[in-house]
Design a protein around this motif. Structure first.
Motif, PDB file in Angstrom:
ATOM      1  N   TYR A  84       1.027  -0.984  -0.069  1.00 52.38           N
ATOM      2  CA  TYR A  84      -0.051   0.188  -0.166  1.00 52.38           C
ATOM      3  C   TYR A  84       0.818   1.482  -0.055  1.00 52.38           C
ATOM      4  O   TYR A  84       2.028   1.356   0.470  1.00 52.38           O
ATOM      5  N   VAL A  85       0.897   2.303  -0.637  1.00 49.20           N
ATOM      6  CA  VAL A  85       1.573   3.953  -1.211  1.00 49.20           C
ATOM      7  C   VAL A  85       0.510   4.394  -1.578  1.00 49.20           C
ATOM      8  O   VAL A  85      -0.286   4.774  -1.204  1.00 49.20           O
ATOM      9  N   SER A  86       0.874   5.666  -0.282  1.00 50.98           N
ATOM     10  CA  SER A  86       0.322   6.904  -0.264  1.00 50.98           C
ATOM     11  C   SER A  86       1.903   8.219  -1.105  1.00 50.98           C
ATOM     12  O   SER A  86       2.655   7.869  -0.409  1.00 50.98           O
ATOM     13  N   VAL A  87       1.086   8.681  -2.112  1.00 46.61           N
ATOM     14  CA  VAL A  87       1.617   9.886  -2.583  1.00 46.61           C
ATOM     15  C   VAL A  87       1.758  11.005  -2.438  1.00 46.61           C
ATOM     16  O   VAL A  87       0.661  11.272  -2.916  1.00 46.61           O
ATOM     17  N   ARG A  88       2.363  11.671  -2.013  1.00 43.91           N
ATOM     18  CA  ARG A  88       1.985  13.392  -1.695  1.00 43.91           C
ATOM     19  C   ARG A  88       3.105  14.077  -2.459  1.00 43.91           C
ATOM     20  O   ARG A  88       3.921  13.998  -2.339  1.00 43.91           O
ATOM     21  N   GLY A  89       1.934  14.700  -3.200  1.00 45.25           N
ATOM     22  CA  GLY A  89       2.684  15.531  -4.146  1.00 45.25           C
ATOM     23  C   GLY A  89       1.914  17.550  -4.492  1.00 45.25           C
ATOM     24  O   GLY A  89       0.783  17.354  -4.040  1.00 45.25           O
ATOM     25  N   ARG A  90       2.510  17.672  -5.351  1.00 47.42           N
ATOM     26  CA  ARG A  90       1.532  19.661  -6.005  1.00 47.42           C
ATOM     27  C   ARG A  90       1.646  18.449  -7.345  1.00 47.42           C
ATOM     28  O   ARG A  90       2.466  17.553  -8.605  1.00 47.42           O
ATOM     29  N   ALA A  91       0.318  19.013  -7.744  1.00 47.24           N
ATOM     30  CA  ALA A  91       0.147  18.804  -9.459  1.00 47.24           C
ATOM     31  C   ALA A  91       0.218  20.089  -9.460  1.00 47.24           C
ATOM     32  O   ALA A  91       0.257  20.955  -9.627  1.00 47.24           O
ATOM     33  N   GLU A  92       0.094  20.008 -11.399  1.00 51.32           N
ATOM     34  CA  GLU A  92      -0.094  20.359 -12.759  1.00 51.32           C
ATOM     35  C   GLU A  92      -0.640  20.057 -13.273  1.00 51.32           C
ATOM     36  O   GLU A  92      -0.536  18.617 -14.570  1.00 51.32           O
ATOM     37  N   ALA A 128       5.781  14.340  -6.867  1.00 51.47           N
ATOM     38  CA  ALA A 128       6.629  13.631  -5.524  1.00 51.47           C
ATOM     39  C   ALA A 128       7.065  14.147  -4.825  1.00 51.47           C
ATOM     40  O   ALA A 128       7.613  14.567  -4.513  1.00 51.47           O
ATOM     41  N   GLU A 129       6.665  14.744  -3.229  1.00 48.10           N
ATOM     42  CA  GLU A 129       7.678  15.323  -2.333  1.00 48.10           C
ATOM     43  C   GLU A 129       7.351  14.583  -1.475  1.00 48.10           C
ATOM     44  O   GLU A 129       7.983  14.382  -0.589  1.00 48.10           O
ATOM     45  N   ALA A 130       6.351  13.751  -0.353  1.00 50.31           N
ATOM     46  CA  ALA A 130       6.782  12.781   0.654  1.00 50.31           C
ATOM     47  C   ALA A 130       5.071  11.257   0.318  1.00 50.31           C
ATOM     48  O   ALA A 130       4.964  11.041  -0.683  1.00 50.31           O
ATOM     49  N   ALA A 131       5.787  10.104   0.339  1.00 49.35           N
ATOM     50  CA  ALA A 131       5.602   8.909   0.077  1.00 49.35           C
ATOM     51  C   ALA A 131       5.656   8.418   1.618  1.00 49.35           C
ATOM     52  O   ALA A 131       6.399   8.056   2.040  1.00 49.35           O
ATOM     53  N   GLU A 132       4.620   7.279   1.890  1.00 54.64           N
ATOM     54  CA  GLU A 132       4.387   6.407   2.975  1.00 54.64           C
ATOM     55  C   GLU A 132       4.094   4.974   2.010  1.00 54.64           C
ATOM     56  O   GLU A 132       3.418   4.690   1.353  1.00 54.64           O
ATOM     57  N   TYR A 133       4.586   4.025   2.770  1.00 57.87           N
ATOM     58  CA  TYR A 133       4.248   2.687   1.408  1.00 57.87           C
ATOM     59  C   TYR A 133       4.458   1.115   3.393  1.00 57.87           C
ATOM     60  O   TYR A 133       4.813   1.956   4.191  1.00 57.87           O
ATOM     61  N   TRP A 134       3.495   0.757   3.242  1.00 60.29           N
ATOM     62  CA  TRP A 134       2.655  -0.632   4.043  1.00 60.29           C
ATOM     63  C   TRP A 134       3.365  -1.904   3.077  1.00 60.29           C
ATOM     64  O   TRP A 134       2.044  -1.892   2.598  1.00 60.29           O
ATOM     65  N   GLU A 135       3.711  -2.801   3.703  1.00 62.19           N
ATOM     66  CA  GLU A 135       3.850  -4.008   3.012  1.00 62.19           C
ATOM     67  C   GLU A 135       2.985  -4.792   3.645  1.00 62.19           C
ATOM     68  O   GLU A 135       3.151  -5.040   4.400  1.00 62.19           O
ATOM     69  N   THR A 136       3.204  -5.605   2.466  1.00 64.49           N
ATOM     70  CA  THR A 136       1.716  -6.306   2.682  1.00 64.49           C
ATOM     71  C   THR A 136       2.314  -7.438   3.755  1.00 64.49           C
ATOM     72  O   THR A 136       3.455  -8.906   3.097  1.00 64.49           O
ATOM     73  N   LYS A 141       4.495  -0.153  10.227  1.00 66.01           N
ATOM     74  CA  LYS A 141       4.353   0.248   8.749  1.00 66.01           C
ATOM     75  C   LYS A 141       5.924   1.288   7.963  1.00 66.01           C
ATOM     76  O   LYS A 141       6.651   1.121   9.626  1.00 66.01           O
ATOM     77  N   LYS A 142       6.314   1.396   7.657  1.00 67.42           N
ATOM     78  CA  LYS A 142       7.228   1.206   6.297  1.00 67.42           C
ATOM     79  C   LYS A 142       7.162   2.957   5.721  1.00 67.42           C
ATOM     80  O   LYS A 142       6.874   3.037   5.624  1.00 67.42           O
ATOM     81  N   VAL A 143       7.770   4.092   6.594  1.00 65.95           N
ATOM     82  CA  VAL A 143       7.897   4.725   5.699  1.00 65.95           C
ATOM     83  C   VAL A 143       8.983   5.586   4.989  1.00 65.95           C
ATOM     84  O   VAL A 143      10.466   5.726   5.204  1.00 65.95           O
ATOM     85  N   ALA A 144       8.957   5.928   3.615  1.00 66.01           N
ATOM     86  CA  ALA A 144       9.874   6.302   2.456  1.00 66.01           C
ATOM     87  C   ALA A 144       8.890   8.317   2.727  1.00 66.01           C
ATOM     88  O   ALA A 144       8.357   7.990   2.081  1.00 66.01           O
ATOM     89  N   PHE A 145      10.429   9.005   2.917  1.00 68.10           N
ATOM     90  CA  PHE A 145       9.954  10.198   2.765  1.00 68.10           C
ATOM     91  C   PHE A 145      10.719  11.226   1.653  1.00 68.10           C
ATOM     92  O   PHE A 145      11.506  10.956   1.944  1.00 68.10           O
ATOM     93  N   LEU A 146      10.323  11.657   1.125  1.00 70.87           N
ATOM     94  CA  LEU A 146      11.029  11.997  -0.027  1.00 70.87           C
ATOM     95  C   LEU A 146      11.252  12.957   0.081  1.00 70.87           C
ATOM     96  O   LEU A 146      10.347  13.999   0.239  1.00 70.87           O
ATOM     97  N   TYR A 147      12.304  13.854  -0.156  1.00 70.16           N
ATOM     98  CA  TYR A 147      13.029  15.591  -0.184  1.00 70.16           C
ATOM     99  C   TYR A 147      11.843  16.439  -0.462  1.00 70.16           C
ATOM    100  O   TYR A 147      11.341  16.496  -2.201  1.00 70.16           O
ATOM    101  N   ASN A 148      11.161  17.281   0.370  1.00 71.61           N
ATOM    102  CA  ASN A 148      10.132  18.943  -0.674  1.00 71.61           C
ATOM    103  C   ASN A 148      10.838  19.469  -1.604  1.00 71.61           C
ATOM    104  O   ASN A 148      11.941  20.583  -0.615  1.00 71.61           O
ATOM    105  N   ARG A 149      10.853  18.965  -2.721  1.00 71.07           N
ATOM    106  CA  ARG A 149      11.690  19.809  -3.781  1.00 71.07           C
ATOM    107  C   ARG A 149      11.402  20.623  -3.904  1.00 71.07           C
ATOM    108  O   ARG A 149      11.588  22.668  -3.635  1.00 71.07           O
ATOM    109  N   MET A 150      10.077  21.624  -3.301  1.00 70.29           N
ATOM    110  CA  MET A 150       9.248  23.013  -3.755  1.00 70.29           C
ATOM    111  C   MET A 150       9.939  23.906  -2.658  1.00 70.29           C
ATOM    112  O   MET A 150      10.415  24.872  -2.749  1.00 70.29           O
TER     113      MET A 150
END
Length: 168
Positions: A84-92, A128-136, A141-150
């Motif tokens: 399960y993956v949740s990606v937060r970001g900004r759309a264009e 993509a600015e941040a992402a979290e994922y959970w492996e079935t 909970k495993k967290v992957a945080f992507l650097y906020n490029r903005m």
């Protein structure tokens, strides 16, 4: 196991590859935008291109999601598959004809009942600015945080560096 991935001004290829592996075989994502009434999610076909930090989706200008993104670019994209993956970001909104042609497939022609060169067809580019994922099968909970490029925010200033047990 706790995983925090922080990117500096350069994209960390290892972090991108981790997320690429997690979403590569998932055909449908849930795109969440902000409407006047609140959050709205809808299924979107995943692009058949390798994730490089940006996600791409097709839509039409006559849709609510198009208007919602013009008003508020903050979005979330969720994937459910082996993980399960949740990606937060900004759309264009992108109207580049060459990019539309590059990403177009026969599946879109059938789904959207038009062609890539239709002026009503646009791309949604999600940075993509941040992402979290959970492996079935793994209840940690495993967290992957992507650097906020903005904004240049580093992972040290975030609160996403703790492990949470989902089920015991």
């Amino acid at each position: 196991m706790n995983e925090v991935i922080a990117l500096s001004n350069k994209v960390n290829q290892e972090d991108i590859e981790t997320l690429r592996e997690l979403i590569k075989d998932i055909d449908t994502a849930m795109l969440t935008t902000v409407s006047e009434e609140g959050l709205v999610s809808r299924p979107m076909k995943t692009q058949e291109v390798e994730f490089d930090g940006d996600l791409w989706f097709f839509t039409k200008k006559e849709t609510n999601k198009y208007e919602e993104i013009l008003h508020d670019q903050e979005i979330n994209v969720a994937y459910a598959g082996k993980s399960y993956v949740s990606v937060r970001g900004r759309a264009e909104i992108v109207e580049d004809l060459d990019k539309k042609k590059e990403l177009w497939s026969k599946a879109y022609e059938k789904i959207m009942q038009t062609s890539y060169d239709d002026p009503d067809v646009v791309l949604i580019k999600v940075r993509a600015e941040a992402a979290e994922y959970w492996e079935t099968g793994n209840f940690t909970k495993k967290v992957a945080f992507l650097y906020n490029r903005m904004t240049g925010q580093s992972s040290k200033s975030s609160d996403v560096n703790e492990t949470v047990e989902l089920n015991k």
